[in-house]
Design a protein around this motif. Sequence first.
Motif, PDB file in Angstrom:
ATOM      1  N   GLU A 129       0.882  -1.164   0.000  1.00 27.16           N
ATOM      2  CA  GLU A 129       0.000   0.000   0.000  1.00 27.16           C
ATOM      3  C   GLU A 129       0.920   1.215   0.000  1.00 27.16           C
ATOM      4  N   GLU A 131       1.519   5.354  -0.220  1.00 28.08           N
ATOM      5  CA  GLU A 131       0.976   6.702  -0.091  1.00 28.08           C
ATOM      6  C   GLU A 131       1.906   7.706  -0.786  1.00 28.08           C
ATOM      7  N   ILE A 161     -10.429  14.142   4.105  1.00 33.72           N
ATOM      8  CA  ILE A 161     -10.177  12.711   4.153  1.00 33.72           C
ATOM      9  C   ILE A 161     -11.260  11.932   3.416  1.00 33.72           C
ATOM     10  N   HIS A 191      -7.523   3.492  -5.606  1.00 35.78           N
ATOM     11  CA  HIS A 191      -6.885   4.619  -4.953  1.00 35.78           C
ATOM     12  C   HIS A 191      -7.921   5.392  -4.163  1.00 35.78           C
ATOM     13  N   HIS A 193      -8.342   9.177  -1.399  1.00 33.72           N
ATOM     14  CA  HIS A 193      -7.755  10.300  -0.671  1.00 33.72           C
ATOM     15  C   HIS A 193      -7.403   9.826   0.735  1.00 33.72           C
ATOM     16  N   GLU A 194      -6.192  10.152   1.149  1.00 33.84           N
ATOM     17  CA  GLU A 194      -5.718   9.680   2.458  1.00 33.84           C
ATOM     18  C   GLU A 194      -5.913  10.741   3.547  1.00 33.84           C
ATOM     19  N   SER A 195      -5.062  10.684   4.582  1.00 34.16           N
ATOM     20  CA  SER A 195      -5.310  11.391   5.839  1.00 34.16           C
ATOM     21  C   SER A 195      -4.599  12.719   5.979  1.00 34.16           C
ATOM     22  N   GLN A 199      -2.880  14.200  -0.027  1.00 31.51           N
ATOM     23  CA  GLN A 199      -2.312  12.852   0.098  1.00 31.51           C
ATOM     24  C   GLN A 199      -3.277  11.803  -0.453  1.00 31.51           C
ATOM     25  N   TYR A 200      -2.707  10.829  -1.190  1.00 31.08           N
ATOM     26  CA  TYR A 200      -3.494   9.748  -1.768  1.00 31.08           C
ATOM     27  C   TYR A 200      -2.789   8.414  -1.510  1.00 31.08           C
ATOM     28  N   GLU A 201      -3.575   7.352  -1.528  1.00 27.98           N
ATOM     29  CA  GLU A 201      -3.010   6.007  -1.375  1.00 27.98           C
ATOM     30  C   GLU A 201      -3.429   5.156  -2.560  1.00 27.98           C
ATOM     31  N   THR A 247       4.122   9.991   4.857  1.00 21.37           N
ATOM     32  CA  THR A 247       3.972   9.083   3.722  1.00 21.37           C
ATOM     33  C   THR A 247       4.476   7.696   4.095  1.00 21.37           C
TER      34      THR A 247
END
Length: 435
Positions: A129, A131, A161, A191, A193-195, A199-201, A247
Amino acid sequence: MSGLPDTVRTVECAVADFSSIARGKIVGRAEFDAMRGCKLPSVVFGVTLTGGEPETVFGPLLPAAYGDLHLEPDLSTAVPVPGRTDRVSVVCEPTGLLPDARRFSPRAALRQVLQRLADAGLRATVAPELEFFLVERTTEGGLRPAAVPGGSGAREHALEIASLERTAQFAPYFDALFDACAVQRLPVTGHAHESAPGQYEVNFAPGEPLAMADAVWRFKRLARETAVRQGFLATFLAKPFLDQPGTGMHWHFSLQDTTSGRNVFSQPDGQASPRLAHFIAGLQHDAAGALALFAPYDHTFDRMNRGDASPTTAGWGGDDRSVAFRLPPASPANRRVENRLPGGDANPYLTVAATLGLGLLGMERADEPLPEAPALPRSLGAALDALDTSAALREVLGDALVDLYIALKRHESAERNAVANPRHGWDFVHLTEQA
């Protein structure tokens, strides 16, 4: 002959060093076929991220004369270069010049660990995974979340988020990125949107370790190149914003018996097997030295030292994202260990090699998990000291690779710490586009 399609006119020979950057050269088809690869000066493997040439490298570890190495291609990795119908990219490993130039290759180190697993009757399945941030530079030398493509000026100013709306606004980028991934057969599965702002994962399907390390290495390059074409930057910098999460590059590991295919982390009755505990214990015992691989720059320790769900000890446990080695909820057949220590700037080959190698040693020694989670080094220098004295990591990776890695990282660290404002004057300058 190479066996490549007749339409191929040029070949990109790509090799992995300790950074995330693909090194190599582009050669004509005839030259590639005649040489079964290509030549590359050995100096490439002895310079730092900024082109520095440590005195502890040239002479003691690599030839001072900068002679040529041979890049030997792994033809099973040949994939088209996105946007080109006449060029393929092939992952190579360095050979020649020295008794065995492969001893400096992160990819070759991983292959050796996989051979040790095979000799023990085991094979591994891994799933990464990854980021990263979409950013742009500010006039003050800092970074901020990238503006949405199209010229509207819209950008994320606070955390959104899991926002599907913001993610959709970057659809032109992700569409182009995943099209390129499809061309190079990279098994991305989704994919989100991350925290942190910007930021994306991206998730990958489980697969064979060498192929997945190749995939992550190639993905990072595609992510950066695609972003530049759209007017912003994709970065795997460990901590772009001090007040936001960093990240990560999290890897899930399981082991199967090569004869039965059974997950050796589970017993026939479905309970966790003792080998799972031994695997985790092997990671715990040498986590301090391995952290030099999982957190390869001084800057990376901004992520480690400023929590935000980044582990600060070599602890382990169940569904807990604050531990280093997490056991995600899973069926007995899918029981696995998630290594949450690596930053997005870590080398995927060294990350997978160290994790599997230390876990295997723990199983061979029947190590037991430590009663208290060991504290992790708080600086790159301390982690490099631990790596230097780790007999286990030297056994797993080889003395030559460990010594070269330490020499380069200490030189980079000294250069970085000589800068008045290293975060803006070194980290953002050099790591944003190369980490």
